[in-house]
Design a protein around this motif. Structure first.
Motif, PDB file in Angstrom:
ATOM      1  N   UNK A  99      18.406 -15.216 -83.289  1.00 58.46           N
ATOM      2  CA  UNK A  99      19.328 -16.123 -82.592  1.00 58.46           C
ATOM      3  C   UNK A  99      19.453 -15.772 -81.118  1.00 58.46           C
ATOM      4  N   UNK A 100      20.123 -16.668 -80.384  1.00 58.88           N
ATOM      5  CA  UNK A 100      20.320 -16.470 -78.951  1.00 58.88           C
ATOM      6  C   UNK A 100      21.806 -16.603 -78.644  1.00 58.88           C
ATOM      7  N   UNK A 101      22.250 -15.927 -77.599  1.00 57.63           N
ATOM      8  CA  UNK A 101      23.663 -15.934 -77.232  1.00 57.63           C
ATOM      9  C   UNK A 101      23.897 -16.823 -76.006  1.00 57.63           C
ATOM     10  N   UNK A 102      25.101 -17.389 -75.954  1.00 56.60           N
ATOM     11  CA  UNK A 102      25.517 -18.204 -74.810  1.00 56.60           C
ATOM     12  C   UNK A 102      26.802 -17.610 -74.264  1.00 56.60           C
ATOM     13  N   UNK A 103      26.785 -17.215 -72.995  1.00 63.12           N
ATOM     14  CA  UNK A 103      27.942 -16.579 -72.369  1.00 63.12           C
ATOM     15  C   UNK A 103      28.594 -17.530 -71.373  1.00 63.12           C
ATOM     16  N   UNK A 145      32.288 -13.240 -79.906  1.00 66.54           N
ATOM     17  CA  UNK A 145      32.848 -12.179 -79.051  1.00 66.54           C
ATOM     18  C   UNK A 145      33.683 -12.798 -77.946  1.00 66.54           C
ATOM     19  N   UNK A 146      34.829 -12.158 -77.655  1.00 65.63           N
ATOM     20  CA  UNK A 146      35.623 -12.419 -76.463  1.00 65.63           C
ATOM     21  C   UNK A 146      35.948 -11.061 -75.851  1.00 65.63           C
ATOM     22  N   UNK A 147      35.772 -10.945 -74.554  1.00 65.55           N
ATOM     23  CA  UNK A 147      35.963  -9.666 -73.883  1.00 65.55           C
ATOM     24  C   UNK A 147      37.400  -9.176 -74.048  1.00 65.55           C
ATOM     25  N   UNK A 148      37.592  -7.876 -73.856  1.00 67.45           N
ATOM     26  CA  UNK A 148      38.918  -7.278 -74.031  1.00 67.45           C
ATOM     27  C   UNK A 148      39.670  -7.101 -72.728  1.00 67.45           C
ATOM     28  N   UNK A 149      39.114  -7.572 -71.608  1.00 65.36           N
ATOM     29  CA  UNK A 149      39.752  -7.423 -70.299  1.00 65.36           C
ATOM     30  C   UNK A 149      39.599  -8.732 -69.532  1.00 65.36           C
ATOM     31  N   UNK A 202      39.329 -13.186 -60.625  1.00 59.80           N
ATOM     32  CA  UNK A 202      39.150 -14.600 -60.945  1.00 59.80           C
ATOM     33  C   UNK A 202      40.141 -15.126 -61.971  1.00 59.80           C
ATOM     34  N   UNK A 203      40.827 -14.235 -62.694  1.00 57.17           N
ATOM     35  CA  UNK A 203      41.744 -14.674 -63.733  1.00 57.17           C
ATOM     36  C   UNK A 203      41.049 -15.292 -64.929  1.00 57.17           C
ATOM     37  N   UNK A 204      39.806 -14.899 -65.178  1.00 59.15           N
ATOM     38  CA  UNK A 204      39.034 -15.445 -66.292  1.00 59.15           C
ATOM     39  C   UNK A 204      38.611 -14.317 -67.213  1.00 59.15           C
ATOM     40  N   UNK A 205      38.215 -14.697 -68.416  1.00 58.42           N
ATOM     41  CA  UNK A 205      37.737 -13.744 -69.407  1.00 58.42           C
ATOM     42  C   UNK A 205      36.421 -14.253 -69.967  1.00 58.42           C
ATOM     43  N   UNK A 206      35.560 -13.345 -70.351  1.00 59.33           N
ATOM     44  CA  UNK A 206      34.208 -13.698 -70.799  1.00 59.33           C
ATOM     45  C   UNK A 206      34.188 -13.933 -72.307  1.00 59.33           C
ATOM     46  N   UNK A 207      33.584 -15.035 -72.691  1.00 54.92           N
ATOM     47  CA  UNK A 207      33.388 -15.356 -74.098  1.00 54.92           C
ATOM     48  C   UNK A 207      31.906 -15.493 -74.410  1.00 54.92           C
ATOM     49  N   UNK A 208      31.575 -15.403 -75.705  1.00 57.48           N
ATOM     50  CA  UNK A 208      30.166 -15.473 -76.089  1.00 57.48           C
ATOM     51  C   UNK A 208      30.037 -16.178 -77.437  1.00 57.48           C
TER      52      UNK A 208
END
Length: 343
Positions: free
Chosen positions: A197-201, A249-253, A258-264
């Motif tokens: 599979x492939x991931x999308x961030x 996955x969702x980042x823990x910080x 930017x006030x944003x958080x990284x999701x995957x």
């Protein structure tokens, strides 16, 4: 000209106004929907490996075509084996010598035990023979380790694919010197990225994260913004969000600047359509399911900054109703306010 004007007058007077236009009338569609939040991002390989040699030597052969798909365990490069084969043969010979010496010291120690009981030799001589036997045992163990290391070095001359995926172009051609080892100056030979599979961030704002968390705690929906939430994706040349994946996955910080958080999210890519680095849009469910009114976009008019629809009254007359619009769902537009289900 005067005569022509006189002829046209009676025709216009005799004409009748055009009939009123015929229009379709329908009630809004009532449907349970979920509103989605749109984000942009890029694909990332779930696994990426730089192919580097563990031993130094001259590159002998290359077994792949640039850009091809490889399987785990496929041989990619071969370094000249001859020096490593010689080192292995020498290590094995040294091991045989050590084993021969061990056999002699064992026999000598056994004789010494009998002579010591007969008081033929001194205690010191017997301890010397015991020490020689222990040294011979240690020499055998050391030479066995050297043989194992020489076998590993010979095995490392075949560089195999550690993961399945698509390999890039070769960085060296046969005949070049390859620097191997575990230091920072090793030679990069190629890179492999997994494709299925492939991931999308992507990133989303803090307010959306709070909304997802509260929806998850409410218990009325499984929308959480993390875990196994279903997401939809479309590529640049596609009109609909037809690809279905799941967030893993969702980042823990939260990024302070930017006030944003990284999701995957993770998507199946058996046909190889998605490529790492490719841009796309993703939709994440942003509300719990609710009952909504939907009308066709063609029925919505614009009056400066306001939107309206034409509603047929009980006396068969038409009047305007100003509405607040929502998202488009299945070719229809959600009406959030201003319209009733029986209009």
């Amino acid at each position: 000209l005067l005569a022509a004007a006189c002829d046209d007058g009676p025709q216009q007077a005799a004409g009748s106004p055009p009939p009123p236009p015929q229009v379709d009338v329908a009630k809004p569609v009532v449907k349970d929907i979920v509103e989605y939040d749109d984000y942009t991002g890029r694909f990332e390989a779930s696994e990426s490996v730089e192919v580097r040699a563990r031993v130094s030597g001259y590159l002998d052969k290359v077994y792949f075509t640039d850009g091809q798909m490889v399987k785990q365990g496929d041989i990619l490069f071969t370094i000249d084996k001859r020096p490593f084969q010689n080192a292995l043969d020498q290590a094995r010979a040294n091991l045989e010598t050590a084993k021969s010496n061990l056999a002699f010291t064992e026999a000598d120690l056994a004789r010494g035990q009998q002579l010591l009981r007969e008081r033929t030799i001194s205690e010191q001589v017997f301890q010397q023979r015991s020490q020689a036997h222990r040294n011979a045992q240690a020499a055998v163990a050391a030479n066995e380790a050297q043989v194992r290391q020489a076998e590993l070095d010979l095995e490392f001359t075949d560089l195999k694919a550690p993961i399945p995926g698509r390999i890039g172009d070769r960085r060296l051609s046969p005949g070049n010197l390859v620097t191997g080892g575990t230091g920072g100056s090793t030679t990069l030979l190629a890179t492999i990225v997994s494709t299925d599979p492939i991931r999308f961030e992507f990133t989303f704002d803090e307010a959306s994260l709070l909304r997802y968390e509260r929806l998850a705690r409410d218990g009325s929906t499984d929308i959480a913004g993390r875990g196994q939430t279903t997401v939809r994706l479309k590529l640049l040349d596609e009109r609909s969000f037809a690809h279905i994946g799941r967030m893993d996955f969702v980042d823990n910080v939260i990024e302070r600047s930017t006030g944003t958080i990284r999701g995957r999210a993770q998507f199946s890519n058996a046909d190889g359509l998605f490529t790492p680095g490719m841009f796309a849009r993703v939709q994440v469910a942003g509300t719990a399911p609710y009952e909504a009114l939907l009308v066709p976009d063609v029925a919505i008019g614009t009056e400066q900054a306001r939107k309206f629809v034409l509603v047929v009254g009980a006396d068969n007359t038409v009047r305007q109703k100003y509405v607040i619009l929502g998202d488009a769902v299945d070719g229809l537009r959600v009406i959030k306010q201003g319209l009733a289900a029986d209009d």
